[in-house]
Design a protein around this motif. Structure first.
Motif, PDB file in Angstrom:
ATOM      1  N   ARG A   1     105.466 -34.641 -24.036  1.00  0.00           N
ATOM      2  CA  ARG A   1     104.372 -35.092 -23.180  1.00  0.00           C
ATOM      3  C   ARG A   1     104.468 -36.554 -22.753  1.00  0.00           C
ATOM      4  NH1 ARG A   1     101.225 -32.836 -27.193  1.00  0.00           N
ATOM      5  NH2 ARG A   1     100.198 -34.821 -27.483  1.00  0.00           N
ATOM      6  N   ILE A   2     105.210 -37.384 -23.490  1.00  0.00           N
ATOM      7  CA  ILE A   2     105.259 -38.804 -23.158  1.00  0.00           C
ATOM      8  C   ILE A   2     106.052 -39.032 -21.879  1.00  0.00           C
ATOM      9  CG2 ILE A   2     106.168 -41.059 -23.854  1.00  0.00           C
ATOM     10  CD1 ILE A   2     105.506 -40.360 -26.711  1.00  0.00           C
ATOM     11  N   ARG A   3     105.481 -39.809 -20.986  1.00  0.00           N
ATOM     12  CA  ARG A   3     106.152 -40.258 -19.769  1.00  0.00           C
ATOM     13  C   ARG A   3     106.197 -41.777 -19.852  1.00  0.00           C
ATOM     14  NH1 ARG A   3     107.714 -35.593 -19.408  1.00  0.00           N
ATOM     15  NH2 ARG A   3     106.945 -34.143 -17.849  1.00  0.00           N
ATOM     16  N   ALA A   4     107.367 -42.365 -19.634  1.00  0.00           N
ATOM     17  CA  ALA A   4     107.495 -43.814 -19.790  1.00  0.00           C
ATOM     18  C   ALA A   4     108.500 -44.384 -18.794  1.00  0.00           C
ATOM     19  CB  ALA A   4     107.930 -44.135 -21.215  1.00  0.00           C
ATOM     20  N   VAL A   5     108.237 -45.615 -18.342  1.00  0.00           N
ATOM     21  CA  VAL A   5     109.147 -46.325 -17.443  1.00  0.00           C
ATOM     22  C   VAL A   5     109.144 -47.809 -17.800  1.00  0.00           C
ATOM     23  CG1 VAL A   5     108.940 -44.745 -15.480  1.00  0.00           C
ATOM     24  CG2 VAL A   5     107.384 -46.672 -15.648  1.00  0.00           C
ATOM     25  N   LEU A   6     110.271 -48.455 -17.508  1.00  0.00           N
ATOM     26  CA  LEU A   6     110.388 -49.900 -17.609  1.00  0.00           C
ATOM     27  C   LEU A   6     110.517 -50.412 -16.189  1.00  0.00           C
ATOM     28  CD1 LEU A   6     110.810 -52.395 -19.509  1.00  0.00           C
ATOM     29  CD2 LEU A   6     113.267 -51.987 -19.225  1.00  0.00           C
ATOM     30  N   VAL A   7     109.761 -51.435 -15.839  1.00  0.00           N
ATOM     31  CA  VAL A   7     109.788 -51.950 -14.472  1.00  0.00           C
ATOM     32  C   VAL A   7     109.601 -53.468 -14.501  1.00  0.00           C
ATOM     33  CG1 VAL A   7     107.313 -51.582 -14.113  1.00  0.00           C
ATOM     34  CG2 VAL A   7     108.826 -51.634 -12.148  1.00  0.00           C
ATOM     35  N   PHE A   8     110.266 -54.164 -13.573  1.00  0.00           N
ATOM     36  CA  PHE A   8     110.030 -55.594 -13.442  1.00  0.00           C
ATOM     37  C   PHE A   8     108.846 -55.776 -12.502  1.00  0.00           C
ATOM     38  CE2 PHE A   8     110.400 -59.835 -11.749  1.00  0.00           C
ATOM     39  CZ  PHE A   8     110.608 -60.572 -12.910  1.00  0.00           C
ATOM     40  N   SER A   9     107.808 -56.424 -12.997  1.00  0.00           N
ATOM     41  CA  SER A   9     106.595 -56.650 -12.206  1.00  0.00           C
ATOM     42  C   SER A   9     106.649 -58.028 -11.563  1.00  0.00           C
ATOM     43  CB  SER A   9     105.357 -56.542 -13.099  1.00  0.00           C
ATOM     44  OG  SER A   9     104.216 -56.973 -12.403  1.00  0.00           O
ATOM     45  N   PRO A  10     106.746 -58.084 -10.222  1.00  0.00           N
ATOM     46  CA  PRO A  10     106.737 -59.391  -9.544  1.00  0.00           C
ATOM     47  C   PRO A  10     105.433 -60.156  -9.759  1.00  0.00           C
ATOM     48  CG  PRO A  10     107.462 -57.649  -8.049  1.00  0.00           C
ATOM     49  CD  PRO A  10     106.954 -56.988  -9.293  1.00  0.00           C
ATOM     50  N   SER A  11     104.309 -59.441  -9.846  1.00  0.00           N
ATOM     51  CA  SER A  11     103.019 -60.120 -10.015  1.00  0.00           C
ATOM     52  C   SER A  11     102.899 -60.792 -11.386  1.00  0.00           C
ATOM     53  CB  SER A  11     101.857 -59.149  -9.801  1.00  0.00           C
ATOM     54  OG  SER A  11     101.886 -58.126 -10.756  1.00  0.00           O
ATOM     55  N   LEU A  12     103.567 -60.224 -12.408  1.00  0.00           N
ATOM     56  CA  LEU A  12     103.543 -60.807 -13.749  1.00  0.00           C
ATOM     57  C   LEU A  12     104.812 -61.604 -14.047  1.00  0.00           C
ATOM     58  CD1 LEU A  12     102.133 -57.731 -15.702  1.00  0.00           C
ATOM     59  CD2 LEU A  12     100.875 -59.745 -14.936  1.00  0.00           C
ATOM     60  N   ASN A  13     105.814 -61.479 -13.170  1.00  0.00           N
ATOM     61  CA  ASN A  13     107.115 -62.126 -13.342  1.00  0.00           C
ATOM     62  C   ASN A  13     107.728 -61.792 -14.703  1.00  0.00           C
ATOM     63  OD1 ASN A  13     109.272 -63.638 -12.392  1.00  0.00           O
ATOM     64  ND2 ASN A  13     108.516 -65.504 -13.365  1.00  0.00           N
ATOM     65  N   SER A  14     107.661 -60.512 -15.064  1.00  0.00           N
ATOM     66  CA  SER A  14     108.164 -60.074 -16.359  1.00  0.00           C
ATOM     67  C   SER A  14     108.450 -58.576 -16.339  1.00  0.00           C
ATOM     68  CB  SER A  14     107.132 -60.376 -17.442  1.00  0.00           C
ATOM     69  OG  SER A  14     107.662 -60.124 -18.715  1.00  0.00           O
ATOM     70  N   TRP A  15     109.237 -58.129 -17.324  1.00  0.00           N
ATOM     71  CA  TRP A  15     109.457 -56.702 -17.526  1.00  0.00           C
ATOM     72  C   TRP A  15     108.237 -56.107 -18.198  1.00  0.00           C
ATOM     73  CZ3 TRP A  15     113.239 -53.983 -15.395  1.00  0.00           C
ATOM     74  CH2 TRP A  15     114.370 -54.666 -14.947  1.00  0.00           C
ATOM     75  N   VAL A  16     107.851 -54.920 -17.740  1.00  0.00           N
ATOM     76  CA  VAL A  16     106.676 -54.231 -18.276  1.00  0.00           C
ATOM     77  C   VAL A  16     107.073 -52.805 -18.635  1.00  0.00           C
ATOM     78  CG1 VAL A  16     104.312 -53.480 -17.782  1.00  0.00           C
ATOM     79  CG2 VAL A  16     105.163 -55.613 -16.798  1.00  0.00           C
ATOM     80  N   PHE A  17     106.695 -52.387 -19.832  1.00  0.00           N
ATOM     81  CA  PHE A  17     106.926 -51.016 -20.277  1.00  0.00           C
ATOM     82  C   PHE A  17     105.611 -50.264 -20.108  1.00  0.00           C
ATOM     83  CE2 PHE A  17     107.376 -47.845 -23.793  1.00  0.00           C
ATOM     84  CZ  PHE A  17     108.383 -47.116 -23.199  1.00  0.00           C
ATOM     85  N   VAL A  18     105.657 -49.163 -19.351  1.00  0.00           N
ATOM     86  CA  VAL A  18     104.456 -48.400 -19.016  1.00  0.00           C
ATOM     87  C   VAL A  18     104.616 -46.984 -19.554  1.00  0.00           C
ATOM     88  CG1 VAL A  18     102.964 -47.632 -17.136  1.00  0.00           C
ATOM     89  CG2 VAL A  18     104.264 -49.745 -16.884  1.00  0.00           C
ATOM     90  N   MET A  19     103.592 -46.467 -20.210  1.00  0.00           N
ATOM     91  CA  MET A  19     103.678 -45.101 -20.741  1.00  0.00           C
ATOM     92  C   MET A  19     102.332 -44.405 -20.684  1.00  0.00           C
ATOM     93  SD  MET A  19     102.075 -44.762 -23.923  1.00  0.00           S
ATOM     94  CE  MET A  19     102.883 -43.279 -24.394  1.00  0.00           C
ATOM     95  N   THR A  20     102.425 -43.081 -20.695  1.00  0.00           N
ATOM     96  CA  THR A  20     101.234 -42.246 -20.776  1.00  0.00           C
ATOM     97  C   THR A  20     101.608 -40.973 -21.513  1.00  0.00           C
ATOM     98  OG1 THR A  20      99.408 -41.265 -19.521  1.00  0.00           O
ATOM     99  CG2 THR A  20     101.604 -41.044 -18.575  1.00  0.00           C
TER     100      THR A  20
END
Length: 162
Positions: free
Chosen positions: A56-75
């Motif tokens: 069931r876990i869905r996850a992605v790593l993305v570079f966020s320009p608004s935060l100027n950092s890598w962000v790990f997102v999951m649900t």
């Protein structure tokens, strides 16, 4: 040799990193097998552990320009919450988890060109599907409904592909 693999299941690949989930520890290790760079994210507060959690876990790593950092997102599929953690520079670890709530059940998440998208459905009908953009802009991250039109049957379950 991939470090920290014992007791972990690979959930997929995102931005060149293998996403490894510890079923007992409930944490995430992201490992780039080429560069050997690692990112560690602490346990997610509300994941219910059962034998099918890794399906069931869905996850992605993305570079966020608004935060100027890598962000790990999951649900966890079919819930109303998206969790994200910002990678701490130079330390290879993530910070605290933050939550964004949705009015719709989340089916899938995907990152494309630095943006994060969710595929959702209204809890009462698979025919009422939506695509939303997850905006992490400070101070309040939010989901923004995009104008889309779906055609399909109730027996179809959609996922993002790229």
């Amino acid at each position: 040799m991939i470090p920290q693999l014992g007791g972990r299941e690979c959930l997929g690949l995102s931005c060149g990193y293998l996403i490894l989930f510890g079923e007992k520890t409930r944490d995430f290790w992201l490992v780039n097998p080429i560069t050997r760079h690692q990112l560690h994210f602490p346990n997610v507060p509300t994941i219910k552990i059962d034998k099918e959690i890794t399906i069931r876990i869905r996850a992605v790593l993305v570079f966020s320009p608004s935060l100027n950092s890598w962000v790990f997102v999951m649900t966890s599929r079919a819930t109303y919450e998206i969790w994200f953690s910002i990678a701490e520079e130079g330390e290879g670890k993530g910070g605290a988890w933050n939550c964004v709530s949705s009015s719709f059940r989340i089916i899938d998440i995907h990152a494309f060109k630095g943006k994060i998208y969710t595929l959702t459905y209204a809890g009462d009908s698979w025919l009422r599907r939506h695509v939303c953009e997850l905006r992490l802009d400070p101070p309040v991250p939010k989901l923004t409904l995009l104008d889309t039109h779906f055609v399909g049957s109730t027996s179809c379950v959609f996922n993002f592909v790229s």
